[in-house]
Scaffold this motif. Sequence first.
Motif, PDB file in Angstrom:
ATOM      1  N   ARG A 170       0.740  -1.398   0.027  1.00 11.52           N
ATOM      2  CA  ARG A 170       0.164   0.150  -0.011  1.00 11.52           C
ATOM      3  C   ARG A 170       0.772   1.354   0.172  1.00 11.52           C
ATOM      4  NH1 ARG A 170      -4.264  -2.262   4.272  1.00 11.52           N
ATOM      5  NH2 ARG A 170      -2.235  -3.333   4.982  1.00 11.52           N
ATOM      6  N   ALA A 171       1.877   1.325   0.352  1.00 12.47           N
ATOM      7  CA  ALA A 171       2.859   2.400   0.198  1.00 12.47           C
ATOM      8  C   ALA A 171       3.011   2.798  -1.045  1.00 12.47           C
ATOM      9  CB  ALA A 171       4.557   2.028   0.591  1.00 12.47           C
ATOM     10  N   PHE A 172       2.877   2.042  -2.174  1.00  9.89           N
ATOM     11  CA  PHE A 172       2.857   2.726  -3.627  1.00  9.89           C
ATOM     12  C   PHE A 172       1.634   2.918  -4.239  1.00  9.89           C
ATOM     13  CE2 PHE A 172       6.329  -0.623  -2.719  1.00  9.89           C
ATOM     14  CZ  PHE A 172       7.310   0.237  -2.440  1.00  9.89           C
ATOM     15  N   SER A 353     -12.049  -8.380   7.589  1.00  4.14           N
ATOM     16  CA  SER A 353     -10.647  -7.835   7.774  1.00  4.14           C
ATOM     17  C   SER A 353      -9.650  -8.291   7.076  1.00  4.14           C
ATOM     18  CB  SER A 353     -10.183  -8.005   9.448  1.00  4.14           C
ATOM     19  OG  SER A 353     -11.377  -7.596  10.269  1.00  4.14           O
ATOM     20  N   ILE A 354      -9.903  -9.229   6.300  1.00  5.32           N
ATOM     21  CA  ILE A 354      -8.650  -9.896   5.571  1.00  5.32           C
ATOM     22  C   ILE A 354      -8.173  -8.944   4.496  1.00  5.32           C
ATOM     23  CG2 ILE A 354      -8.420 -11.653   3.594  1.00  5.32           C
ATOM     24  CD1 ILE A 354     -10.168 -13.447   5.091  1.00  5.32           C
ATOM     25  N   ASN A 355      -8.802  -7.906   3.717  1.00 11.09           N
ATOM     26  CA  ASN A 355      -8.326  -7.096   3.049  1.00 11.09           C
ATOM     27  C   ASN A 355      -7.183  -6.005   3.700  1.00 11.09           C
ATOM     28  OD1 ASN A 355      -9.479  -8.207   0.639  1.00 11.09           O
ATOM     29  ND2 ASN A 355     -11.116  -6.598   0.704  1.00 11.09           N
ATOM     30  N   SER A 356      -7.917  -5.519   4.869  1.00 10.46           N
ATOM     31  CA  SER A 356      -6.825  -4.760   5.584  1.00 10.46           C
ATOM     32  C   SER A 356      -5.612  -5.196   6.066  1.00 10.46           C
ATOM     33  CB  SER A 356      -7.632  -4.277   6.727  1.00 10.46           C
ATOM     34  OG  SER A 356      -8.787  -3.453   6.373  1.00 10.46           O
ATOM     35  N   ALA A 357      -5.811  -6.525   6.382  1.00 11.45           N
ATOM     36  CA  ALA A 357      -4.529  -7.209   6.901  1.00 11.45           C
ATOM     37  C   ALA A 357      -3.469  -7.555   6.089  1.00 11.45           C
ATOM     38  CB  ALA A 357      -5.131  -8.507   7.833  1.00 11.45           C
ATOM     39  N   PHE A 358      -4.029  -8.153   4.881  1.00  9.63           N
ATOM     40  CA  PHE A 358      -3.234  -8.602   3.706  1.00  9.63           C
ATOM     41  C   PHE A 358      -2.834  -7.715   2.754  1.00  9.63           C
ATOM     42  CE2 PHE A 358      -4.530 -12.279   6.169  1.00  9.63           C
ATOM     43  CZ  PHE A 358      -3.446 -13.261   5.880  1.00  9.63           C
ATOM     44  N   SER A 359      -3.715  -6.720   2.402  1.00  3.85           N
ATOM     45  CA  SER A 359      -3.444  -5.614   1.295  1.00  3.85           C
ATOM     46  C   SER A 359      -2.914  -6.180  -0.019  1.00  3.85           C
ATOM     47  CB  SER A 359      -2.363  -4.741   1.783  1.00  3.85           C
ATOM     48  OG  SER A 359      -0.991  -5.499   1.726  1.00  3.85           O
ATOM     49  N   GLU A 360      -2.630  -7.610  -0.083  1.00 11.23           N
ATOM     50  CA  GLU A 360      -2.657  -8.085  -1.488  1.00 11.23           C
ATOM     51  C   GLU A 360      -3.338  -9.295  -1.720  1.00 11.23           C
ATOM     52  OE1 GLU A 360       1.227  -9.229  -4.376  1.00 11.23           O
ATOM     53  OE2 GLU A 360       1.306  -9.253  -2.278  1.00 11.23           O
ATOM     54  N   PRO A 361      -3.973  -9.772  -2.677  1.00 16.04           N
ATOM     55  CA  PRO A 361      -4.789 -11.037  -2.580  1.00 16.04           C
ATOM     56  C   PRO A 361      -4.074 -12.125  -2.166  1.00 16.04           C
ATOM     57  CG  PRO A 361      -5.095 -10.016  -4.820  1.00 16.04           C
ATOM     58  CD  PRO A 361      -3.875  -9.243  -3.950  1.00 16.04           C
ATOM     59  N   PHE A 362      -5.020 -12.835  -1.170  1.00 12.28           N
ATOM     60  CA  PHE A 362      -4.158 -14.113  -0.335  1.00 12.28           C
ATOM     61  C   PHE A 362      -5.365 -14.923  -0.201  1.00 12.28           C
ATOM     62  CE2 PHE A 362      -2.835 -16.324   3.169  1.00 12.28           C
ATOM     63  CZ  PHE A 362      -1.514 -17.053   2.839  1.00 12.28           C
ATOM     64  N   ALA A 363      -5.423 -15.949  -0.398  1.00  9.93           N
ATOM     65  CA  ALA A 363      -6.369 -17.165  -0.249  1.00  9.93           C
ATOM     66  C   ALA A 363      -6.134 -18.501   0.191  1.00  9.93           C
ATOM     67  CB  ALA A 363      -7.122 -17.435  -1.479  1.00  9.93           C
TER      68      ALA A 363
END
Length: 647
Positions: A170-172, A353-363
């Motif tokens: 998310r820094a970018f 909360s998954i999107n906030s925690a991982f910031s990149e798709p992860f399943a």
Amino acid sequence: MCGFLSIYLKNNKFKNNIDMIKNNFEDFSFRGPDNSNFEEYLINDNKLFVGHHRLSIIDLDERSNQPMNSEDKRYKLIYNGEIYNHLDIRRELENQFNIKWIGTSDTETLLNLLIHCPIIESLNKLKGMFSFTFFDFKKNKIIVSRDRSGEKPLYLSNTGNFIGFSSDIRAFRHLIDFKNSINQLAFINYLKYNYVPNPLSIINNIFKLPPGSYMEVNLNKINYENSLTFEELCEKNFIKFKYYWKIEHNFNKNKDYKNIYNISNNIDNLIEKSVKSQLLSDVPVGAFLSGGNDSSLIVANMQKFQKTNTFTIGFNESEHDESKSASEIAKILKTNHTSLICSNKEAIDVITSINSAFSEPFADSSQIPTMLVSNLASKHVKVALSGDGGDEIFGGYNRYLIASKYWKFINFFNYKDYNLLFKMITYTPSSIMNIFLNRYLQNYTISKKNLQIEMIKNKIKNIKNEETFYESLINQYFSDKNYKSNNYKYNKYTNDFIKNMMISDFNSYLPDDILCKVDRSSMYYSLELRSPFLDKDLIHYAVNIPSIYNVHRGKSKILIKSILEKYLPKNLIYKKKKGFSVPISDWLKNELKPWAESLLTKDIIESHNLINYSFVNQIKEDHFNNLKNNEHKLWSLIQFNSWYKSL
């Protein structure tokens, strides 16, 4: 344990982007809520932004906040992780250099090590988990690096406007248009494996620095331009990239591993030593206790040095619940144990909360219980030890058992008459297949027998050699020819197929799935998680152990189980492995069905246009109508679409 960013922005771009970069930085403040600093520098008419969020673990005083500068201001360090042998390194540095220490943190130790020693020498001294950015303002040089196993994240990017490094993708954001910059190769690999393998990221022009490597950047020669691949980035004249460590480079054929008693004692001693070193902290240290062998062995060793707080979560479904076993183990080991039985609603609520925690798709759906136990532990301790890494190092995955039992058989038929094997499996009655599979596969579930038998038949059709057999065990889309990309790094390092599988898992599945999962899940709740099985000395010793001592005659993790007999009764050791899982398949058909369907609509699929809607609809309907178990495929699509909608 922290989060950081460093972004070097082109001179005509920074005026309108300062606030945006600061906002990006605040988006991952949960990685370090104890202190935050954001600094700006002008170099060659370009702007350097440096930010650090601190989770204070060693030397809680503000003198150890970051960014940390050398006394003469020439050098600066931002760093995420823990160096467990930093006191030993301090003593070495004191014997050679006149250093005036200002505090007791491992950050200060690392800063001085990088100042006084060459980079390769420095990195090879470190025992711990880390990613860092080190600045030399006299030479206008940046060095970034990541630990051997990939416990700590490090994203990097070079575009027409900036070069940057960060703990979080998310820094970018907004510097790159995420929504219109999806990396199609990364997406294909994400569907196959449920995660994006390094050095790819889900976004074009953003990469993950591979574990065990470092990169030097010469800001005086910088070239601002997009890099289509990581290899292309590394070939630029202002960048020097190199691996300082690879697990396969530590093979030693001359080592004597013939005496199983000596091997067991050596492993036992190395684990104890690793656990002791990882208790280094100025805040309370606890442990995850899942009920499995790896976490049990870690906790048993912790109890030698302290009274340990242990944590586990459980579910009402017995198929997915090991909390009773964990509580029994905690009682035997005499820990201060906290167990939480989660309702389906509590577990499902975490999904938001998954999107906030991982910031990149992860399943990997075990992210849900990992987040739950992290949240539980964070209310009591600031640091926890876990058993992660034990499966890759000591042969714990079900696929190793499958390979040890069936590869020679499958390979024989490939050589003689491949079609004969497929015909045999196709025409064998399901009732007989069910008895056979239930007996020989650890995670085979009778209740889902027809779905699993069908999956096995489909995978058998595509097995041609060691690589494709391994792929069939890890690839969710293996039977779908449109989704083969050959990006997963299986290599034939030795003549030992099981060892090759373990090393391949160590190089990609471990850092990009397991360690990504535990880092993002724990850090979301500002909890530092440490993995004693990933100690440098333990890895170097274990990688040379023949796989027969780990996986043999239908038994897995033989060494670890034999060592654990010192601490626990056999009935708690030699039990069927359940894994850290949740009943996603059933949830998708029931409690999660409306939510799942809302994320699998034609509008969403066509908005990113990365996959055919008719294909998505087919696997959805097959799953909901109990024709196939498509839980992994659906979960990866749902998580991607949920992430994409949040952009």
